[in-house]
Scaffold this motif. Structure first.
Motif, mmCIF file in Angstrom:
data_model
loop_
_atom_site.group_PDB
_atom_site.id
_atom_site.type_symbol
_atom_site.label_atom_id
_atom_site.label_comp_id
_atom_site.label_asym_id
_atom_site.label_seq_id
_atom_site.Cartn_x
_atom_site.Cartn_y
_atom_site.Cartn_z
ATOM 1 N N ARG A 4 0.828 -1.199 0.000
ATOM 2 C CA ARG A 4 0.000 0.000 0.000
ATOM 3 C C ARG A 4 0.867 1.256 0.000
ATOM 4 N NH1 ARG A 4 -5.028 1.092 -0.667
ATOM 5 N NH2 ARG A 4 -5.677 1.795 1.395
ATOM 6 N N LEU A 5 1.984 1.186 0.729
ATOM 7 C CA LEU A 5 2.873 2.337 0.836
ATOM 8 C C LEU A 5 4.309 1.852 0.841
ATOM 9 C CD1 LEU A 5 3.280 5.356 1.178
ATOM 10 C CD2 LEU A 5 3.015 5.056 3.648
ATOM 11 N N ASN A 200 3.074 -2.848 -10.470
ATOM 12 C CA ASN A 200 3.444 -1.452 -10.258
ATOM 13 C C ASN A 200 3.451 -0.767 -11.615
ATOM 14 O OD1 ASN A 200 6.070 0.640 -10.099
ATOM 15 N ND2 ASN A 200 4.586 0.784 -8.439
ATOM 16 N N ILE A 201 2.568 0.201 -11.763
ATOM 17 C CA ILE A 201 2.408 0.885 -13.040
ATOM 18 C C ILE A 201 3.341 2.087 -13.069
ATOM 19 C CG2 ILE A 201 0.792 2.049 -14.588
ATOM 20 C CD1 ILE A 201 -1.459 0.461 -13.248
ATOM 21 N N PRO A 226 -10.068 -8.858 -11.724
ATOM 22 C CA PRO A 226 -9.028 -7.828 -11.564
ATOM 23 C C PRO A 226 -8.821 -7.408 -10.116
ATOM 24 C CG PRO A 226 -10.990 -6.921 -12.621
ATOM 25 C CD PRO A 226 -11.162 -8.410 -12.594
ATOM 26 N N ALA A 227 -9.792 -7.659 -9.264
ATOM 27 C CA ALA A 227 -9.634 -7.308 -7.846
ATOM 28 C C ALA A 227 -8.566 -8.152 -7.175
ATOM 29 C CB ALA A 227 -10.964 -7.467 -7.115
ATOM 30 N N THR A 228 -8.185 -9.277 -7.807
ATOM 31 C CA THR A 228 -7.153 -10.137 -7.229
ATOM 32 C C THR A 228 -5.749 -9.714 -7.652
ATOM 33 O OG1 THR A 228 -7.182 -11.737 -9.058
ATOM 34 C CG2 THR A 228 -8.773 -12.067 -7.251
ATOM 35 N N LEU A 229 -5.649 -8.714 -8.504
ATOM 36 C CA LEU A 229 -4.342 -8.200 -8.936
ATOM 37 C C LEU A 229 -4.174 -6.785 -8.382
ATOM 38 C CD1 LEU A 229 -1.727 -8.376 -10.559
ATOM 39 C CD2 LEU A 229 -3.015 -7.698 -12.605
ATOM 40 N N GLU A 230 -3.369 -6.666 -7.347
ATOM 41 C CA GLU A 230 -3.153 -5.354 -6.731
ATOM 42 C C GLU A 230 -2.365 -4.444 -7.669
ATOM 43 O OE1 GLU A 230 -1.077 -5.859 -3.090
ATOM 44 O OE2 GLU A 230 -2.782 -6.725 -2.030
ATOM 45 N N THR A 231 -2.553 -3.139 -7.477
ATOM 46 C CA THR A 231 -1.834 -2.157 -8.285
ATOM 47 C C THR A 231 -1.224 -1.085 -7.397
ATOM 48 O OG1 THR A 231 -3.866 -0.866 -8.593
ATOM 49 C CG2 THR A 231 -3.295 -2.466 -10.322
ATOM 50 N N SER A 232 -0.156 -0.501 -7.902
ATOM 51 C CA SER A 232 0.433 0.683 -7.275
ATOM 52 C C SER A 232 1.020 1.547 -8.371
ATOM 53 C CB SER A 232 1.522 0.300 -6.257
ATOM 54 O OG SER A 232 2.561 -0.426 -6.882
#
Length: 307
Positions: A4-5, A200-201, A226-232
């Motif tokens: 998340r951070l 990580n985009i 897509p909710a199972t693939l986290e993004t940052s």
């Protein structure tokens, strides 16, 4: 696994002696942990990158440094953003990341990408190849690595890599999270949908809504939620009041956020988190090693994410 951070440490040019270099890295990781960051990440490069400095500026080998950091911090996850697949045999990389997971008691994340910095490859003797070849290698590598991380004994024979009943012991966990990093909608996003826990985009902030739409399409193509693939998103921050030089931020273009900390937090909320990105990974290259700035950033952004 949740990123998340995250704090990426992208440079080691602190104007101090070599003896003081790693203590400065350790201090940043410890400050990040105390400030509420959940992940500390290093770049996997051997030369400094264009836009951040000159090729001969100090650059530590990532996994050696992460192994040392594992003993200096107790809670944060440890990763690269991201490992250049072309630098290591995939079975060796699986062993390296699994060892980091053992050393850190289950805090390793495998960040990985296709590799792109041609100067490093040419001068250090790594095969660079074409854009298409590097992504072929990455997909083959992932087929070996994923099995080894899960405790399987993969046998694989591809165009670029091979493995035969590959053993990977000891392992701390049955699953080490995999993070892909990049902006390529056709190749990186497709591989992330198929193999990754996190993407990580690395793109301008203005591009993030469109990038998320494409990522959802890539997930739909293989019937993945897509909710199972986290993004940052990877962002460069320049915080007023810490004597930062803005030239590096200018080189980062649309991924840089500058101003007072409350202005930075507001922009990240509106333009990153509110559009659907799950978290942020920030770097502070203009501040080098400046005690206090990581704490201020962490406290401001953790409040957004917790809220």
């Amino acid at each position: 696994m949740t990123i998340r951070l995250g704090l990426q440490i992208p440079n080691f040019s602190y104007g101090a002696s070599v003896a003081d270099l790693f203590p400065a890295v350790t201090a940043q990781a410890q400050e990040a942990e105390a400030a509420g960051f959940d992940t500390v990440l290093l770049m996997d490069h051997f030369y400094q990158l264009p836009g951040l400095g000159e090729p001969d500026e100090p650059m530590l080998e990532a996994y050696t440094a992460l192994g040392a950091l594992a003993t200096a911090v107790q809670r944060v996850q440890l990763s690269t953003l991201v490992t250049g697949n072309t630098y290591r045999n995939p079975a060796l990389l699986a062993k390296i990341i699994t060892t980091l997971d053992v050393v850190s008691a289950g805090r390793a994340i495998l960040g990985i990408g296709a590799g792109w910095f041609e100067l490093e490859h040419r001068q250090l003797g790594f095969d660079f190849g074409t854009f298409t070849e590097r992504f072929e290698k990455l997909e083959e590598a992932l087929q070996i690595i994923v099995g080894m991380l899960h405790g399987e004994r993969p046998t694989f024979s591809g165009k670029w890599y091979r493995a035969e009943n590959a053993v990977n012991e000891p392992r701390y966990r049955d699953h080490i999270p995999i993070m892909l990093g990049g902006s390529g909608e056709k190749k990186t996003f497709r591989l992330a949908a198929r193999y990754a826990d996190h993407l990580n985009i690395i793109a301008d902030i203005d591009q993030l809504p469109a990038k998320l739409q494409v990522l959802q399409q890539r997930c739909a193509e293989i019937d993945r939620d897509p909710a199972t693939l986290e993004t940052s998103a990877l962002l460069t921050l320049v915080v007023d009041g810490y004597g930062a030089h803005r030239d590096i931020a200018e080189a980062q273009g649309g991924r840089a956020v500058t101003g007072a900390i409350d202005q930075i937090a507001d922009e990240i909320k509106r333009r990153v988190l509110d559009v659907g990105i799950d978290g942020v990974i920030v770097n502070l290259p203009t501040h080098r090693h400046t005690p206090g700035v990581i704490t201020e950033v962490g406290q401001a952004l953790k409040g957004l994410l917790d809220g």
